[in-house]
Motif scaffolding. Structure first.
Motif, PDB file in Angstrom:
ATOM      1  N   THR A 112       0.923  -1.101  -0.060  1.00  0.00           N
ATOM      2  CA  THR A 112      -0.056   0.008   0.011  1.00  0.00           C
ATOM      3  C   THR A 112       1.036   1.168  -0.088  1.00  0.00           C
ATOM      4  OG1 THR A 112      -1.574  -1.197   1.355  1.00  0.00           O
ATOM      5  CG2 THR A 112      -1.656   1.159   1.337  1.00  0.00           C
ATOM      6  N   HIS A 121      -4.681   1.994  -2.387  1.00  0.00           N
ATOM      7  CA  HIS A 121      -5.988   1.977  -1.685  1.00  0.00           C
ATOM      8  C   HIS A 121      -7.133   1.279  -2.247  1.00  0.00           C
ATOM      9  CE1 HIS A 121      -4.028   4.373   1.371  1.00  0.00           C
ATOM     10  NE2 HIS A 121      -3.344   4.961   0.298  1.00  0.00           N
ATOM     11  N   ARG A 122      -7.332   0.783  -3.559  1.00  0.00           N
ATOM     12  CA  ARG A 122      -8.167   0.081  -4.218  1.00  0.00           C
ATOM     13  C   ARG A 122      -9.775   0.825  -4.146  1.00  0.00           C
ATOM     14  NH1 ARG A 122      -8.482  -6.050  -3.279  1.00  0.00           N
ATOM     15  NH2 ARG A 122      -6.543  -6.771  -3.941  1.00  0.00           N
ATOM     16  N   GLY A 134      -9.372  -1.279  -7.554  1.00  0.00           N
ATOM     17  CA  GLY A 134      -9.888  -2.342  -6.544  1.00  0.00           C
ATOM     18  C   GLY A 134     -10.974  -2.726  -7.297  1.00  0.00           C
ATOM     19  N   ASN A 135     -11.735  -2.568  -8.276  1.00  0.00           N
ATOM     20  CA  ASN A 135     -12.671  -3.349  -8.825  1.00  0.00           C
ATOM     21  C   ASN A 135     -12.611  -2.985 -10.517  1.00  0.00           C
ATOM     22  OD1 ASN A 135     -14.632  -1.222  -9.482  1.00  0.00           O
ATOM     23  ND2 ASN A 135     -15.317  -1.155  -7.280  1.00  0.00           N
ATOM     24  N   HIS A 168     -13.504   0.552 -11.809  1.00  0.00           N
ATOM     25  CA  HIS A 168     -12.558   1.672 -11.610  1.00  0.00           C
ATOM     26  C   HIS A 168     -11.802   1.402 -13.061  1.00  0.00           C
ATOM     27  CE1 HIS A 168     -12.536   0.871  -7.013  1.00  0.00           C
ATOM     28  NE2 HIS A 168     -13.161   1.902  -7.494  1.00  0.00           N
ATOM     29  N   ALA A 200      -2.966  -2.869 -13.172  1.00  0.00           N
ATOM     30  CA  ALA A 200      -3.330  -2.878 -11.953  1.00  0.00           C
ATOM     31  C   ALA A 200      -2.544  -4.001 -11.468  1.00  0.00           C
ATOM     32  CB  ALA A 200      -4.722  -3.597 -11.797  1.00  0.00           C
ATOM     33  N   SER A 246      -2.551  -5.782  -7.386  1.00  0.00           N
ATOM     34  CA  SER A 246      -3.220  -6.792  -6.287  1.00  0.00           C
ATOM     35  C   SER A 246      -4.592  -7.091  -6.911  1.00  0.00           C
ATOM     36  CB  SER A 246      -3.553  -5.846  -5.192  1.00  0.00           C
ATOM     37  OG  SER A 246      -4.128  -4.652  -5.393  1.00  0.00           O
ATOM     38  N   ILE A 247      -5.377  -6.609  -7.517  1.00  0.00           N
ATOM     39  CA  ILE A 247      -6.635  -7.231  -7.917  1.00  0.00           C
ATOM     40  C   ILE A 247      -6.329  -8.534  -8.814  1.00  0.00           C
ATOM     41  CG2 ILE A 247      -8.239  -5.179  -7.565  1.00  0.00           C
ATOM     42  CD1 ILE A 247      -8.153  -5.225 -10.998  1.00  0.00           C
ATOM     43  N   THR A 264      -8.654 -11.450  -7.288  1.00  0.00           N
ATOM     44  CA  THR A 264      -9.943 -10.814  -6.811  1.00  0.00           C
ATOM     45  C   THR A 264     -10.707 -10.790  -8.233  1.00  0.00           C
ATOM     46  OG1 THR A 264      -8.649  -9.148  -5.609  1.00  0.00           O
ATOM     47  CG2 THR A 264     -10.989  -8.834  -5.749  1.00  0.00           C
TER      48      THR A 264
END
Lengths: 255, 208
Positions: A21, A182-183, A209-210, A213, A228, A230-231, A236
């Motif tokens: 982060t 921060h997604r 984050g999704n 976005h 991107a 982490s997603i 995710t």
């Protein structure tokens, strides 16, 4: 019609993929060669490898990783982190990288952008910009950060973007330091302002984050590609899910 | 013994390693060489390329490679030219002034219109304009990876094998006998790109 690109980013240190982060609090997300092959099979459009440790040892490890990845992954590879000279660039290109991302070195020595573009072609040179918002409301402004986000420069991000293009870079990789990790979505205003100010493609980064976005960065942010980490790393969403979502909403996508 | 050598031309520029990796992945052992005589002995030749037209032409001429390429094509032998490799086949290029090129395919290389984001970078569709073995097993309008600021415009429409829409219609693939050229990078175009190289090598080597 040119499609919009979905680009998983592999932030690396010590030969492993990590993601944190706002560039701290790292978690191990896996082996880079395996992860790269996985994303290739999932129809990622490109891959970006960033050595966030940016050490000389990290650079050597990265060369080996790029060599191994390029033997089995047949999509464009961008490599960055700690590359400071045209000799560093050449080393990575010979290892199999297609594009070189330079960040701090470009700010400190803008001539490096021109030198890289002249030696290897503009299409090889990506200027990565880390930006943090400094002005809000009627007068939004962003300043450029260097050294992995640790050092504010006072340089206006939009002006630097224009200058980098004038120096010959072929693409911008734009990371919002406020949004990164921060997604909660990309910094759409920053992305749009830079995308409208330059004639080269812009990759939006920081804050996915999704899937909505991603859509917003391409539409409201007018980005040419979305990056991107982490997603995708934490599954995710899969690349395929992201592509299906965007295609259903009318974005031109390579399936 | 029949010569089955696959040669990738090294003229001091270009993404040789990516092209070699793709050919190795297909199960062949390519030879990367800057020696004109090895190029002339090969059964299949790939001319890769990134960089600027002026530098590319100078490198090709100084190394004696220009003459070897002209001879290969005159003899109707298999050549696959990629990106800058394709552009130098034309009569000349507007890039950085005007550079005389090989003149194998009459026509010129032009700058993309200033209204478009340049380089044209990313995946775009190739509309197949002729039936040709390089397209075997590749769907029409499949996506390939492009990165270029200039584009070739051959005078003779009958050599245009594929076109791509980027505000202007780009001749993204051309074919004339055993000569094949693409503006996109098959070595960076995933499975469709590998398939195209496989098709070319099957056409050139007459096997598999």
């Amino acid at each position: 019609m040119l499609t919009k690109r979905i680009i998983p980013c592999l932030d690396m240190t010590g030969g492993r993929v990590v993601k944190g982060t706002s560039f701290t609090n790292l978690r191990d997300a896996g082996d880079p060669v395996e992860l790269a092959a996985f994303y290739y099979r999932e129809s990622a459009d490109e891959l970006v490898f960033l050595d966030i440790g940016a050490t000389p040892e990290g650079r050597d490890t990265m060369v080996e990783i790029v060599e191994r990845v390029s033997e089995q992954v047949f999509i464009p590879l961008t490599v960055g982190g700690g590359l400071r000279s045209s000799a560093d660039m050449r080393h990575m290109l010979e290892a199999g990288a297609d594009k070189i991302a330079i960040n701090t070195a470009a700010v400190l020595h803008p001539g490096l952008v021109r030198e890289g573009a002249e030696r290897f072609g503009s299409q090889c040179i990506v200027v990565a910009i880390d930006a943090r918002q400094t002005g809000k409301g009627d007068q939004p402004a962003w300043e450029v950060l260097t050294h992995g986000g640790r050092k504010p420069t006072g340089i206006d991000a939009v002006e630097w973007a224009k200058q980098a293009v004038a120096l010959g870079c072929g693409e911008l990789l734009l990371t919002s330091w406020d949004a990164d990790g921060h997604r909660a979505g990309y910094d759409l205003e920053l992305t749009r302002r830079i995308s409208e100010a330059v004639t080269v493609p812009v990759i939006a980064s920081g804050g996915a984050g999704n899937l909505e976005h991603l859509y917003q960065a391409l539409m409201a942010g007018k980005a040419d590609a979305v990056l991107a980490a982490s997603i995708f790393h934490y599954r995710t969403y899969s690349i395929r899910e992201a592509k299906e979502y965007l295609a259903e909403r009318g974005i031109p996508i390579r399936k | 013994m029949e010569n089955k050598a696959i040669v990738i031309i090294d003229y001091g520029a270009g993404n040789l390693r990516s092209v070699a990796n793709a050919i190795i992945k297909l199960g062949y052992q390519p030879k990367v060489t800057g020696r004109a005589e090895e190029v002339l002995e090969a059964a299949a030749v790939i001319l890769p390329g990134v960089g600027a037209a002026g530098d590319t032409m100078r490198n090709l001429t100084e190394s004696g490679m220009s003459r070897a390429i002209l001879q290969l094509v005159a003899e109707g032998r298999p050549l696959f030219a990629v990106c800058m490799g394709m552009q130098v086949l034309l009569s000349g290029s507007e890039e950085g002034g005007w550079h005389q090129c090989l003149g194998i395919v009459p026509g010129r290389v032009k700058r993309l219109p200033p209204t478009l984001k340049t380089p044209h970078m990313g995946w775009n569709q190739v509309k197949q304009r002729m039936a040709h073995p390089i397209f075997d097993g590749i769907p029409d309008e499949a996506n390939f990876y492009f990165v270029h600021s200039y584009y070739p415009e051959p005078d003779d429409p009958s050599v245009v094998a594929g076109t791509t829409d980027y505000g202007v219609s780009i001749c993204s693939a051309l074919a004339k006998g055993n000569l094949v050229a693409t503006q996109f990078h098959p070595e960076k175009s995933g499975e469709c790109g590998l398939k195209m190289y496989a098709n070319f090598l099957r056409m050139a080597l007459g096997e598999r």
